[in-house]
Design an enzyme around this catalytic site. Structure first.
Site, mmCIF file in Angstrom:
data_model
loop_
_atom_site.group_PDB
_atom_site.id
_atom_site.type_symbol
_atom_site.label_atom_id
_atom_site.label_comp_id
_atom_site.label_asym_id
_atom_site.label_seq_id
_atom_site.Cartn_x
_atom_site.Cartn_y
_atom_site.Cartn_z
ATOM 1 N N SER A 142 85.322 29.223 16.522
ATOM 2 C CA SER A 142 85.175 30.569 15.934
ATOM 3 C C SER A 142 86.089 30.769 14.770
ATOM 4 O O SER A 142 87.196 30.319 14.975
ATOM 5 C CB SER A 142 85.330 31.769 16.798
ATOM 6 O OG SER A 142 84.270 31.817 17.795
ATOM 7 N N HIS A 168 84.124 38.512 21.381
ATOM 8 C CA HIS A 168 83.909 37.400 22.159
ATOM 9 C C HIS A 168 84.950 37.865 23.408
ATOM 10 O O HIS A 168 84.526 37.700 24.720
ATOM 11 C CB HIS A 168 84.506 36.398 21.655
ATOM 12 C CG HIS A 168 83.583 35.327 20.954
ATOM 13 N ND1 HIS A 168 82.386 34.927 21.454
ATOM 14 C CD2 HIS A 168 83.684 35.074 19.629
ATOM 15 C CE1 HIS A 168 81.635 34.330 20.605
ATOM 16 N NE2 HIS A 168 82.386 34.410 19.122
#
Length: 475
Positions: free
Chosen positions: A326, A413
């Site tokens: 990410s 997340h």
């Protein structure tokens, strides 16, 4: 005072300091209640009082008590057709009507609330609660439900909220409509009503084109780039709603590999050979994109990742690890603001080494940021590189605002139950990656057995992190 004296007085007032500024101050906007009672339109108002009354009548016809769902939907579609050709200011007038003319009955609500409070702890409490819930349902709810009836009604409402959202700060009167839409969407787009579908190179071209349009993490540069992301060692899944059948609400791109990826470059390499997916042990979620601005605040991410993990496990039993690669989009801007405080954490030896590395003593955050622009050239033992990694770990593992991670991707997340697993230096050498985080990326690990535990930690104000990240954070 005669007319001449009055004229002189006004003229003198205009010459006083600040007089022009006072005259230019805009008058307060009239409410729709005031405008509906008026005869003339004031400057800055889009719809005339007559047109506003006609629009209100059209909206009221949509929810008329004796009108069937089908007929109500047909009338709502007629309003939507007018809306499609309306100017932005005219649309705003319709929003204001929906906010101010279709609000809950305040008297009924107050009475129901008092009844509920009085019944608390008694046998009448359930009935009082039911009465209160009914009182909370506004005529606006019914109106929006009718708009959802006609074939493109859901699309209309989602786009309406997307258009509405940027104006909330400047006009608080629009908040009730936006809040009601969000509440309805949370029900209408619940995961129970969504379908998980795989998108592949064989999917309809119109659907594949939407992947290019909505990709928000790593821009799709060409058809060859897209084909690589849909190759045999890749998977792409999206959530779909039956009322928006050809629009993925959110989609995730997955690479099937043998270990947690440390760089985005090989994953986006169009010339790389496809991996042997039968030997894959790790699924890397390297891009997750929401597609509908109008559904902001309606969360699909947690359910999407869980569903995809379960689907992949059924197809590939060898898969054991589910992680992301990410971006860290907020890191650079945070460091520019908080860097001085981070430098204060250094001991004298570290400060001297950093000063030598950037060529200034004592080193300031501006010197560090200038040196960090060449982050890809920094060796592993560079004091600048070490400082950047420590700061990134603290940014992800310590920085909270209102109990939530400061970084938007981390918030997504970690809120879904992942933990901060590993920082990766020079993982995204693109201009975008350098601008966001000096090329660093992060792996978030989804341990499916510990998702609830990680969420509980975050609720307590503690970010779940690996041992490596903890050591970088320091005290």
């Amino acid at each position: 005072m005669n007319a001449a004296t009055t004229w002189i007085s006004r003229s003198v007032d205009r010459l006083r300091p600040g007089a022009d500024k006072k005259e230019k101050e805009p008058a307060a906007e009239r409410s729709t209640h005031e405008r509906l009672q008026a005869s003339l339109r004031k400057s800055g108002e889009a719809l005339s009082p007559r047109a506003l009354r006609r629009m209100l009548a059209d909206l009221q016809d949509v929810v008329a008590p004796r009108v069937s769902e089908i007929e109500g939907g047909r009338r709502a579609q007629a309003v939507a057709d007018w809306y499609a050709g309306a100017e932005p200011a005219e649309r705003r007038d319709m929003w204001l009507l929906m906010c101010e003319q279709f609000a809950p009955d305040a008297t009924r609500f107050k009475s129901a609330q008092q009844r509920y409070e009085a019944a608390a702890g008694t046998a009448d409490a359930p009935q009082a609660e039911a009465h209160l819930r009914r009182a909370l349902v506004s005529p606006r709810t019914r109106l929006l439900q009718r708009f959802a009836v006609f074939p493109d009604g859901m699309r209309f409402l989602v786009d309406l909220r997307a258009e509405l959202l940027p104006l909330l700060k400047s006009d608080k009167r629009l908040l009730p409509l936006e809040a009601e839409l969000e509440q309805l969407f949370a029900t209408w787009f619940d995961v129970a009503f969504l379908e998980l579908r795989r998108l592949s190179w064989d999917s309809p071209a119109s659907l594949i084109e939407k992947l290019i349009k909505y990709e928000a993490v790593h821009d799709i540069r060409s058809w060859a780039d897209l084909k690589n992301r849909l190759d045999s060692d890749r998977r792409c899944y999206g959530f779909f709603h039956p009322r928006l059948p050809n629009e993925p609400l959110i989609f995730v791109e997955v690479a099937l590999v043998n270990e947690i990826s440390e760089s985005i470059t090989p994953l986006l390499d169009e010339s790389a050979e496809a991996a042997d997916i039968q030997r894959a042990t790790t699924a890397i979620f390297y891009s997750i994109s929401s597609t509908q601005t109008g559904l902001r605040g309606v969360s699909f991410g947690d359910s999407l990742i869980k569903h995809v993990a379960e689907t992949l496990t059924e197809e590939f039993p060898r898969l054991r690890t589910f992680a992301t690669l990410s971006p860290i989009p907020g890191f650079r801007s945070w460091l520019a603001k908080q860097g001085a405080a981070q430098l204060e954490r250094l001991d004298e030896k570290q400060r001297v080494e950093l000063g030598r590395a950037v060529g200034f003593m004592p080193p300031q955050i501006a010197h560090v940021l200038a040196a960090a622009d060449k982050a890809l050239e920094l060796p592993p033992k560079s004091p600048v590189r070490q400082l950047l990694q420590q700061c990134a770990a603290r940014y992800l593992g310590r920085e909270l605002q209102d109990g939530k991670p400061l970084d938007a991707v981390a918030r997504f997340h970690l809120g879904n139950g992942a933990r901060v697993e590993r920082l990766n230096w020079a993982a995204d050498p693109s201009a975008k990656g350098m601008k966001q985080s000096f090329g660093m990326m992060v792996n978030y690990l989804y341990d499916l057995k510990r998702i609830d535990k990680h969420r509980a930690l975050l609720e307590e104000g503690r970010v779940p992190v690996s041992g490596d990240i903890e050591s970088l954070c320091g005290d």
